[in-house]
Motif scaffolding. Structure first.
Motif, PDB file in Angstrom:
ATOM      1  N   THR A 138      -0.570 -22.383  40.913  1.00 42.17           N
ATOM      2  CA  THR A 138       0.591 -22.678  40.065  1.00 42.17           C
ATOM      3  C   THR A 138       0.363 -23.998  39.343  1.00 42.17           C
ATOM      4  O   THR A 138       1.034 -24.996  39.626  1.00 42.17           O
ATOM      5  N   ASP A 139      -0.603 -24.009  38.443  1.00 43.65           N
ATOM      6  CA  ASP A 139      -0.867 -25.228  37.690  1.00 43.65           C
ATOM      7  C   ASP A 139       0.334 -25.594  36.830  1.00 43.65           C
ATOM      8  O   ASP A 139       1.137 -24.736  36.445  1.00 43.65           O
ATOM      9  N   VAL A 140       0.426 -26.861  36.503  1.00 39.52           N
ATOM     10  CA  VAL A 140       1.578 -27.379  35.780  1.00 39.52           C
ATOM     11  C   VAL A 140       1.567 -26.907  34.332  1.00 39.52           C
ATOM     12  O   VAL A 140       0.664 -27.248  33.556  1.00 39.52           O
ATOM     13  N   SER A 141       2.528 -26.072  33.980  1.00 37.87           N
ATOM     14  CA  SER A 141       2.801 -25.667  32.592  1.00 37.87           C
ATOM     15  C   SER A 141       1.640 -24.976  31.893  1.00 37.87           C
ATOM     16  O   SER A 141       1.577 -24.947  30.673  1.00 37.87           O
ATOM     17  N   ASN A 142       0.679 -24.414  32.651  1.00 40.26           N
ATOM     18  CA  ASN A 142      -0.413 -23.684  32.000  1.00 40.26           C
ATOM     19  C   ASN A 142      -1.049 -22.717  32.986  1.00 40.26           C
ATOM     20  O   ASN A 142      -0.893 -22.848  34.205  1.00 40.26           O
ATOM     21  N   THR A 143      -1.782 -21.756  32.429  1.00 39.90           N
ATOM     22  CA  THR A 143      -2.499 -20.783  33.260  1.00 39.90           C
ATOM     23  C   THR A 143      -3.991 -20.792  32.947  1.00 39.90           C
ATOM     24  O   THR A 143      -4.667 -19.769  33.062  1.00 39.90           O
ATOM     25  N   SER A 144      -4.519 -21.937  32.560  1.00 37.07           N
ATOM     26  CA  SER A 144      -5.911 -22.062  32.116  1.00 37.07           C
ATOM     27  C   SER A 144      -6.914 -21.529  33.127  1.00 37.07           C
ATOM     28  O   SER A 144      -7.917 -20.907  32.763  1.00 37.07           O
ATOM     29  N   ALA A 145      -6.670 -21.791  34.413  1.00 36.86           N
ATOM     30  CA  ALA A 145      -7.692 -21.547  35.430  1.00 36.86           C
ATOM     31  C   ALA A 145      -7.558 -20.205  36.120  1.00 36.86           C
ATOM     32  O   ALA A 145      -8.287 -19.939  37.081  1.00 36.86           O
ATOM     33  N   MET A 146      -6.666 -19.353  35.665  1.00 36.28           N
ATOM     34  CA  MET A 146      -6.324 -18.179  36.459  1.00 36.28           C
ATOM     35  C   MET A 146      -7.482 -17.214  36.644  1.00 36.28           C
ATOM     36  O   MET A 146      -7.676 -16.655  37.736  1.00 36.28           O
ATOM     37  N   THR A 147      -8.261 -16.977  35.613  1.00 33.40           N
ATOM     38  CA  THR A 147      -9.363 -16.011  35.767  1.00 33.40           C
ATOM     39  C   THR A 147     -10.435 -16.554  36.715  1.00 33.40           C
ATOM     40  O   THR A 147     -10.972 -15.811  37.531  1.00 33.40           O
ATOM     41  N   THR A 178      -1.623 -12.290  25.481  1.00 36.34           N
ATOM     42  CA  THR A 178      -0.934 -12.919  26.606  1.00 36.34           C
ATOM     43  C   THR A 178      -1.132 -12.152  27.913  1.00 36.34           C
ATOM     44  O   THR A 178      -0.659 -12.596  28.963  1.00 36.34           O
ATOM     45  N   SER A 179      -1.803 -11.027  27.866  1.00 33.64           N
ATOM     46  CA  SER A 179      -2.155 -10.343  29.107  1.00 33.64           C
ATOM     47  C   SER A 179      -3.170 -11.160  29.898  1.00 33.64           C
ATOM     48  O   SER A 179      -3.335 -10.945  31.107  1.00 33.64           O
ATOM     49  N   TYR A 180      -3.835 -12.092  29.205  1.00 29.91           N
ATOM     50  CA  TYR A 180      -4.921 -12.849  29.829  1.00 29.91           C
ATOM     51  C   TYR A 180      -4.702 -14.357  29.831  1.00 29.91           C
ATOM     52  O   TYR A 180      -5.328 -15.064  30.610  1.00 29.91           O
ATOM     53  N   THR A 181      -3.842 -14.845  28.944  1.00 25.59           N
ATOM     54  CA  THR A 181      -3.678 -16.298  28.835  1.00 25.59           C
ATOM     55  C   THR A 181      -2.368 -16.639  28.147  1.00 25.59           C
ATOM     56  O   THR A 181      -1.876 -15.849  27.329  1.00 25.59           O
ATOM     57  N   ALA A 182      -1.851 -17.808  28.485  1.00 22.86           N
ATOM     58  CA  ALA A 182      -0.779 -18.372  27.669  1.00 22.86           C
ATOM     59  C   ALA A 182      -1.406 -19.033  26.456  1.00 22.86           C
ATOM     60  O   ALA A 182      -2.601 -19.356  26.445  1.00 22.86           O
ATOM     61  N   LEU A 183      -0.616 -19.236  25.416  1.00 22.17           N
ATOM     62  CA  LEU A 183      -1.121 -19.773  24.158  1.00 22.17           C
ATOM     63  C   LEU A 183      -0.508 -21.129  23.858  1.00 22.17           C
ATOM     64  O   LEU A 183       0.663 -21.379  24.145  1.00 22.17           O
ATOM     65  N   ASP A 184      -1.316 -21.996  23.290  1.00 21.75           N
ATOM     66  CA  ASP A 184      -0.850 -23.285  22.783  1.00 21.75           C
ATOM     67  C   ASP A 184      -0.736 -23.207  21.273  1.00 21.75           C
ATOM     68  O   ASP A 184      -1.287 -22.297  20.636  1.00 21.75           O
ATOM     69  N   MET A 185      -0.067 -24.187  20.679  1.00 18.92           N
ATOM     70  CA  MET A 185       0.008 -24.295  19.229  1.00 18.92           C
ATOM     71  C   MET A 185      -0.380 -25.718  18.836  1.00 18.92           C
ATOM     72  O   MET A 185       0.468 -26.596  18.693  1.00 18.92           O
ATOM     73  N   PRO A 186      -1.685 -25.968  18.666  1.00 16.94           N
ATOM     74  CA  PRO A 186      -2.125 -27.310  18.260  1.00 16.94           C
ATOM     75  C   PRO A 186      -1.597 -27.639  16.863  1.00 16.94           C
ATOM     76  O   PRO A 186      -1.269 -26.741  16.079  1.00 16.94           O
ATOM     77  N   PRO A 187      -1.512 -28.923  16.531  1.00 13.03           N
ATOM     78  CA  PRO A 187      -1.041 -29.299  15.186  1.00 13.03           C
ATOM     79  C   PRO A 187      -1.914 -28.678  14.098  1.00 13.03           C
ATOM     80  O   PRO A 187      -3.134 -28.659  14.197  1.00 13.03           O
ATOM     81  N   LYS A 188      -1.267 -28.163  13.059  1.00 12.81           N
ATOM     82  CA  LYS A 188      -1.946 -27.599  11.895  1.00 12.81           C
ATOM     83  C   LYS A 188      -2.969 -26.535  12.284  1.00 12.81           C
ATOM     84  O   LYS A 188      -4.072 -26.482  11.754  1.00 12.81           O
TER      85      LYS A 188
END
Length: 983
Positions: A36-45, A451-461
């Protein structure tokens, strides 16, 4: 008991790698674990794969934090729930929404609230529970939630391993909060008990609350996550049916075959059919068609592209116009791009101009849908000096002490308990993830919602971006497209447009075969006249071209690869040059090298050569050879797998009876080379682009240099390209409000520097000057200009000082005088027409002295370089006489000691084996011709560079394969004449 954990992908919070998290759980006998990483699912796979290896049931989750800390934990009941969590996080990130509290209702995910997080009157929805940690049990007696025993679950979270882990956690939290360690709010820290404990210990702590333990077990059994790491995750079809994809791809490829080769080329047809069979068998038809679709769109918009990378090994890609590299002409084998044993999926690298890339990406997202498309993420990690700077701030060190710490960490003065502590913590932080960012150009198009595999970020521009990187994408079966931006393509495209506008000539930049035969192009390539030409303009590359006397495609392809650091560092670049000139004057290290690397004289020049040597010399299969090549290039993360293949390399060589000395030398060459090598197709793509630039420079030099300047791309600073344009016959003019433009422009043989180059000139004003002139005609005088373009007085002064109003026929002094008088009335901040009309007439300007040297100093201050005079014209000759010998005469003085004067262009700093610093310098002489210098450590230390300007350089002229340079033994910077305004 519900066991959850944070890895170090809980950025600036967690302290354990994914492997450490799972290993700690295994050591504690935990059989079910949620990440349960903080606010992300980067490491799940990675977590799922690691859990499977350790026989632990993995649960996917996320700890949802806001500025006040933890609000709730989400646990996915299954893969659908994981996608639901990812969609939830993505919606927040993409739309900039606050974390909802209480949580929204989930269909396939559970919500765990910390015991005191919710208000007393909150009514728990189905799937919502109160999670209680053992240190909170004493508060349960007074909590209203004690009346809902079926909703209470026993929970234990781990964020670090032991006291050292907590200490590292504290430092990471202080860095994240940008505050002193001593001022870190307690609510920003995890509880000191957040270390792994055994299931037995956990149950003992909750022994008085068996219902909570049973509830927790029930929830744990409800949840599990699984990934299929084998199947490809990309969009499966282009047309909707795999058979139709195959038929369409064959049709398009056959059409392209006639366009590329005509209708009678049997070899091309044989190879095309062979490739199509493999592509269909491996299920890659849709991948080719999607890439073709993107190319089709960009070509319909008139966007110029370059397809490069290993994709250029494919004749299908060549026929679809994805690439412009003929794989038959260069003997590129398709299996380097796709083969049944290749461990990783293929990818195409498509370069566009930096001005057009975002439009192509916008098309991809709209064509294939935002739910199925994402940019590929990347992970920036804590490294080197940045760690020390962050920790220095955490301890409140002043900037001067932090600078000393960073630059002089081995200085005896940098000792003491605090410094030792910083060094200790910094060492433990090395390579920790720090910031999620964006891959240079990777794009994923997924069959299932992304999103079946990852959450998404929205970097600037940017566009929606995955939270994991290319290594994870590859591991779970994604084939990325690389849609890259490159300023080199921008100047090719802009130059062709300029030529069409100024000369009425339509240049087809795709006629590369003709460019390769052009005698002027061959001459410029052979002599290193390549300034401004993509990839072949650096001092090192120009030197290599001269040494190879390169004037053909194949040699340029090889040069594009051997210039890479690995070949040079291994000594094989020098060896290649020698063998190139003496093809009968060397012996191959082994018959396999003679058989497989005859084209490159036994030297590994391309990635394909590494594969050949590993396969034919060491007997590795192509799959293992490719893993070895990728591992050395930093594109493969499994150290265990790499060691396995390395050991097999040496074992196989021993079994084959290869002498140990030969094996060690071959491995040395592979190890030093493979990490920096290009595929042959990649080098060929760069060579194609280089020929395009060379042709334009050779036949349309003014347009070419203007395009290079306007695209702000290249190895050198902008002023070098102005100098090169002047050397090639152009007349350089300062910005002019009546003839110039916002960007640099061309009128006849005159190049007007653009207003964009004037320091501190506002973009709005720079653009309005051109817009107003286009709309209402040229400006008549200063009054007319000030009336039509509203600008602050200080902005007008910049334009006057740079000479942009010289069309008026008045000197700078006159214009400055009038502007000061006009602005001294009721509205001093803004130039107004009535002020000019009424006040300027009442003052008479006294006679003032003026010199071109004053103008040159103004130009250096405002443009960064002089136009009115050259640097050589600005020299103070009182105590120094500049030598007359220039770059063109160096070849007549080989072996002799010579004195030369040069304007510094650039410096390359190199660390020797003894960790001493030496320099390679590049200068140009009074005629604008380049020459190169070598400064060995003793000379570099005694006679350092002192910034831009003219240097008097003394040394011995050396020559290597026809390339001359000056080996420096003495150097001094010469003074300019003083600005007469301040004498």
């Amino acid at each position: 008991m519900i066991f959850t954990a944070h890895s170090y992908y809980s950025l600036r919070y967690g302290t354990m790698t994914v492997e450490e998290v799972v290993a700690e759980a295994k050591a504690c006998g935990i059989d079910t674990l949620a990440l349960t990483d903080v606010s992300n699912t980067s490491a799940m796979t990675d977590f799922v794969r690691e859990c499977r290896e350790q026989a632990i049931r993995p649960i996917a989750g996320v700890a949802c934090h806001n500025d006040d800390g933890l609000k709730y934990v989400l646990l996915a009941r299954d893969n659908t729930g994981f996608g639901e969590i990812n969609s939830f996080l993505s919606d927040i990130n993409i739309n900039g929404l606050p974390l909802p509290f209480p949580a929204q209702e989930f269909q396939h995910a559970l919500v765990l609230y910390p015991m005191n997080a919710l208000p007393r009157n909150h009514r728990l929805l189905q799937g919502e529970y109160i999670a209680v940690r053992h240190h909170e049990l004493n508060k349960l007696v007074t909590s209203s939630w004690r009346h809902f025993p079926d909703r209470l679950v026993a929970w234990h979270n781990a964020s670090f391993a032991g006291a050292h882990g907590f200490d590292l956690h504290r430092h990471l939290r202080a860095i994240d909060n940008n505050c002193l360690l001593s001022k870190l709010p307690p609510e920003q820290l995890a509880h000191t008990s957040e270390v792994f404990i055994s299931g037995t210990e956990a149950e003992y702590r909750f022994s008085h609350y068996p219902d909570m333990v049973r509830n927790a077990r029930k929830l744990s059994r409800m949840c599990e996550l699984e990934f299929d790491f084998r199947i490809v995750k990309n969009k499966k079809t282009f047309t909707g049916h795999r058979y139709d994809d195959r038929i369409l791809l064959e049709k398009l490829a056959m059409d392209g075959l006639e366009y590329r080769y005509g209708s009678q080329n049997k070899e091309a047809l044989r190879r095309l059919r062979h490739e199509l069979e493999i592509i269909d068998k491996l299920g890659f038809s849709a991948y080719f068609l999607i890439t073709w679709d993107i190319i089709r769109y960009s070509m319909s918009r008139g966007f110029y592209h370059v397809g490069r990378g290993s994709g250029a090994n494919s004749i299908v890609a060549y026929c679809l116009r994805i690439t412009d590299v003929d794989p038959i002409a260069l003997d590129l084998y398709f299996e380097r791009f796709i083969n049944p044993l290749r461990t990783s999926p293929p990818d195409f690298d498509i370069d566009y101009s930096w001005k057009e890339r975002d439009q192509v990406l916008d098309y991809i997202f709209k064509r294939y849908g935002h739910k199925h498309t994402a940019l590929l993420g990347a992970m920036s990690t804590f490294k080197g000096k940045s760690i020390l700077r962050e920790l220095g701030k955490v301890y409140g060190l002043p900037k001067s002490e932090i600078d000393d710490l960073v630059e002089s960490r081995h200085n005896p003065k940098m000792e003491g308990r605090l410094i030792k502590k910083i060094m200790d913590v910094g060492t433990r932080m090395v390579d920790f993830p720090n910031i999620r960012s964006i891959h240079a150009g990777g794009v994923l198009i997924s069959e299932e919602p992304i999103t079946s595999y990852t959450a998404l970020d929205m970097p600037p521009k940017a566009f929606p971006t995955t939270q994991w990187d290319m290594y994870v994408a590859e591991a779970i079966g994604f084939e990325k497209l690389d849609i890259l931006s490159q300023r080199g393509l921008g100047h090719i495209d802009e130059c062709a447009r300029l030529v069409s506008r100024t000369r009425g000539i339509a240049v087809d930049v795709h006629k590369v075969d003709e460019f390769m035969k052009d005698l002027q192009v061959k001459y410029q390539l052979r002599t290193g006249e390549t300034i401004g030409c993509f990839y072949i303009e650096s001092p090192a590359m120009r030197g290599l071209l001269k040494k190879l006397r390169c004037d053909d495609y194949r040699t340029l392809v090889a040069a594009s690869s051997i210039i890479r650091p690995g070949v040079a560092r291994s000594g094989m670049m020098k060896e290649y040059i020698y063998r190139f000139h003496h093809p009968d004057g060397f012996a191959y290290i082994h018959p396999v090298m003679e058989e497989q690397l005859r084209e490159t004289f036994g030297v590994m020049v391309y990635q394909e050569d590494v594969l050949k040597v590993c396969h034919h010399f060491a007997g590795l299969d192509l799959a293992d050879a490719d893993i070895l090549r990728r591992a050395m290039s930093g594109k493969y993360r499994s150290k265990k797998e790499f060691e396995r293949i390395r050991n097999r390399f040496f074992d196989n060589c021993q079994q084959r009876g290869h002498p140990d000395a030969v094996v060690c030398e071959v491995w040395r060459q592979i190890e030093s080379f493979a990490g920096y090598s290009f595929s042959k197709a990649h080098s060929a793509s760069y060579a194609v682009e280089s020929f395009q630039s060379l042709y334009l420079k050779a036949h349309f030099p003014n347009e070419f240099h203007v395009a290079v300047i306007n695209n702000f791309g290249g190895f050198y600073q902008t002023w070098v390209y102005f100098n090169e344009a002047k050397r090639c016959g152009a007349r350089i003019e300062l910005p002019c409000v009546n003839r110039g433009s916002y960007k640099t422009s061309l009128t006849g043989d005159t190049i007007y520097a653009g207003f964009i180059h004037v320091q501190n000139l506002e973009t709005r004003i720079a653009q309005e000057i051109e817009t107003e002139r286009t709309r209402n005609g040229p400006y008549a005088d200063l009054n007319d200009f000030a009336d039509r373009v509203a600008l602050p007085h200080e902005q007008l002064l910049l334009l006057i000082r740079i000479g942009a109003l010289r069309f008026s026929g008045k000197s700078k002094q006159q214009l400055l005088w009038e502007s000061y008088i006009a602005s001294s009335g009721e509205a001093p901040a803004m130039i107004q027409k009535n002020l000019f009309n009424e006040k300027a007439k009442t003052f008479t300007l006294p006679q003032l002295e003026h010199s071109r040297l004053e103008d040159a100093y103004d130009e250096i201050e405002l443009l960064g370089f002089p136009v009115t005079l050259s640097y050589f014209d600005m020299m103070d000759h009182t105590n120094a006489h500049l030598p007359e010998t220039g770059a063109a005469e160096m070849k007549n003085h080989i072996g002799r000691r010579l004195q030369m004067a040069g304007s510094l262009v650039c410096i390359k700093y190199v660390s020797t084996i003894k960790k001493e610093i030496m320099h390679f310098g590049t200068f140009f002489d009074r005629n604008g011709l380049f020459f190169d210098t070598v400064h060995f450590p003793p000379v570099a230390k005694k006679f350092p560079f002192r910034g831009s300007g003219i240097y008097l350089i003394t040394g011995q002229v050396t020559e290597e394969f026809g390339f001359t340079s000056l080996q420096v033994d003495r150097m001094e910077k010469l003074p300019f004449k003083k600005d007469p305004r301040f004498v």
